[in-house]
Design a protein around this motif. Structure first.
Motif, PDB file in Angstrom:
ATOM      1  N   TRP A 238       0.876  -1.185   0.000  1.00 32.04           N
ATOM      2  CA  TRP A 238       0.000   0.000   0.000  1.00 32.04           C
ATOM      3  C   TRP A 238       0.906   1.225   0.000  1.00 32.04           C
ATOM      4  O   TRP A 238       1.136   1.841   1.039  1.00 32.04           O
TER       5      TRP A 238
ATOM      6  N   PRO B  22      -2.535   5.079  -3.098  1.00 28.21           N
ATOM      7  CA  PRO B  22      -3.448   4.706  -2.010  1.00 28.21           C
ATOM      8  C   PRO B  22      -4.720   5.558  -2.014  1.00 28.21           C
ATOM      9  O   PRO B  22      -5.819   5.044  -1.818  1.00 28.21           O
ATOM     10  N   ASN B  23      -4.561   6.843  -2.300  1.00 23.94           N
ATOM     11  CA  ASN B  23      -5.714   7.742  -2.343  1.00 23.94           C
ATOM     12  C   ASN B  23      -6.702   7.298  -3.429  1.00 23.94           C
ATOM     13  O   ASN B  23      -7.913   7.179  -3.189  1.00 23.94           O
TER      14      ASN B  23
ATOM     15  N   LEU C 181      -8.414   4.044  -2.383  1.00 25.91           N
ATOM     16  CA  LEU C 181      -9.382   4.258  -1.310  1.00 25.91           C
ATOM     17  C   LEU C 181     -10.708   4.746  -1.887  1.00 25.91           C
ATOM     18  O   LEU C 181     -11.783   4.291  -1.497  1.00 25.91           O
TER      19      LEU C 181
ATOM     20  N   ASN D 226      -9.124  -0.592   0.971  1.00 25.90           N
ATOM     21  CA  ASN D 226      -8.236   0.009   1.951  1.00 25.90           C
ATOM     22  C   ASN D 226      -7.042  -0.914   2.106  1.00 25.90           C
ATOM     23  O   ASN D 226      -6.943  -1.938   1.428  1.00 25.90           O
ATOM     24  N   LYS D 227      -6.159  -0.506   2.998  1.00 32.17           N
ATOM     25  CA  LYS D 227      -4.903  -1.203   3.197  1.00 32.17           C
ATOM     26  C   LYS D 227      -5.098  -2.696   3.487  1.00 32.17           C
ATOM     27  O   LYS D 227      -4.270  -3.524   3.147  1.00 32.17           O
ATOM     28  N   ASN D 228      -6.228  -3.012   4.118  1.00 29.90           N
ATOM     29  CA  ASN D 228      -6.450  -4.403   4.544  1.00 29.90           C
ATOM     30  C   ASN D 228      -7.440  -5.165   3.661  1.00 29.90           C
ATOM     31  O   ASN D 228      -7.891  -6.247   4.029  1.00 29.90           O
ATOM     32  N   SER D 229      -7.771  -4.588   2.514  1.00 30.57           N
ATOM     33  CA  SER D 229      -8.778  -5.235   1.652  1.00 30.57           C
ATOM     34  C   SER D 229      -8.299  -6.568   1.094  1.00 30.57           C
ATOM     35  O   SER D 229      -9.087  -7.462   0.840  1.00 30.57           O
TER      36      SER D 229
ATOM     37  N   GLU E  78       2.459   5.484   2.814  1.00 28.26           N
ATOM     38  CA  GLU E  78       1.058   5.031   2.813  1.00 28.26           C
ATOM     39  C   GLU E  78       0.070   6.200   2.805  1.00 28.26           C
ATOM     40  O   GLU E  78      -1.135   5.987   2.731  1.00 28.26           O
TER      41      GLU E  78
ATOM     42  N   LEU F 179      -2.367   9.406   2.179  1.00 29.16           N
ATOM     43  CA  LEU F 179      -3.329   9.693   1.124  1.00 29.16           C
ATOM     44  C   LEU F 179      -3.039  11.033   0.464  1.00 29.16           C
ATOM     45  O   LEU F 179      -3.236  11.203  -0.732  1.00 29.16           O
TER      46      LEU F 179
END
Lengths: 141, 169
Positions: A46, A74-75, A78, A83-86, B20, B22
């Motif tokens: 991520w 990441p944006n 999202l 998300n990071k854990n998807s 990480e 955003l």
């Protein structure tokens, strides 16, 4: 003479300018080499400026090929429902994307399909996905 | 392979938060490019004055002292934001050939500026009003122009070329 040298210098800089168009899909990936990969997630990076999903793809002959799938920032992800854990390790996903020009096991991800059938767009920078015309359910703009 | 220090750096809270993030990472990237414009825009003017291309009727020392605050402010923020970009992605950046070229060229521009200020610029009073500066000053200006052009290109190449460490595959 001096004027000519400076004209040349600035022309070179101007000629280099189009290269700055952000993250050239075409520099690294080939829109004419679509790939569909089914594999097991081994790692999700991520990270900026582009996320990477690492998957193990089992080939028909039983060997495992390691692929790296490039996603958006990441944006971007999202906002597309990640998300990071998807993506937990071991999740089996199907990825549609475009292979790297150099033929390596890297691809620019268009979308991925989760085990339940849920689809997520990967924020591909290149083909204009998700509005690249490949999705029949998508409204035309 | 990358030194242990960078492998450790990549796992620090700050580095993780940055890569990480955003918003912060793209903002730092933008600040880096914007301050590059401020720094290089003014530095190019100084170089071109030395070469006798622009501001020829303004004394060299005046061009330099008037533009220096803008140049140095741009430079400082550019270096800090560039450092943060390295801090966010230390291992892949270290492995990146364009990053290594860029660092080498940055060192050369530093040496170029240092030599200029410790040699020909000491006697600027003698040639302050010259439409075209002496050969050594022109050489410093030309070297700066070309080195910075290649630094910008190398910097752009870092962003577009990923060098993955072997254990990532």
């Amino acid at each position: 003479m001096r004027t000519a040298i400076f004209a040349l210098y600035f022309l070179t800089i101007i000629a280099a300018a189009p290269l700055r168009a952000h993250h050239a899909f075409a520099a690294e990936f080939d829109a004419n080499k679509p790939v569909r990969l089914e594999g097991t997630v081994t790692r999700m990076e991520w990270i900026n400026p582009h996320a990477w999903i690492h998957i193990d793809v089992k080939k028909p002959d039983g060997t495992v090929e390691k692929w790296m799938i490039e996603g958006g920032t990441p944006n971007t992800l999202l906002r597309r429902g990640f998300n990071k854990n998807s993506l937990q390790m071991g999740t089996v996903i199907i990825v549609d994307g475009y292979q790297a020009k150099d033929g390596s096991s890297k691809a620019n991800g268009r979308d991925l399909t989760l085990p339940g059938g849920k689809k997520l767009f990967l924020g591909s920078s290149g083909t204009g996905a998700p509005r690249d015309g490949r999705d029949p359910t998508e409204s035309k703009r | 392979m990358a030194p242990d220090f960078l492998l450790w750096l990549e796992r620090t809270t700050g580095s993780i938060a940055l890569h990480e993030s955003l918003w912060v990472y793209p903002i730092v990237e933008s600040v880096h490019v914007l301050t590059l414009c401020l720094f290089l825009g003014t530095a190019v003017m100084v170089d071109l004055r030395l070469l006798g291309v622009v501001l020829r009727r303004v004394p060299v020392s005046e061009v330099l002292t008037r533009l220096r605050p803008w140049m140095m402010a741009g430079f400082a923020v550019m270096i800090v934001s560039g450092g943060l970009l390295f801090y966010a992605i230390p291992v892949r950046t270290y492995l990146n050939i364009f990053f290594r070229i860029k660092v080498a060229l940055l060192a050369l521009t530093g040496i170029n500026a240092w030599i200029f200020h410790r040699s020909i610029y000491l006697s600027v009073a003698e040639w302050d009003l010259a439409l075209v500066a002496p050969r050594r000053a022109r050489a410093a200006g030309a070297a700066s122009l070309f080195l910075w052009a290649f630094i910008v290109v190398a910097g752009r190449m870092i962003a577009y070329n990923w060098f993955d460490p072997p254990e990532v595959h």
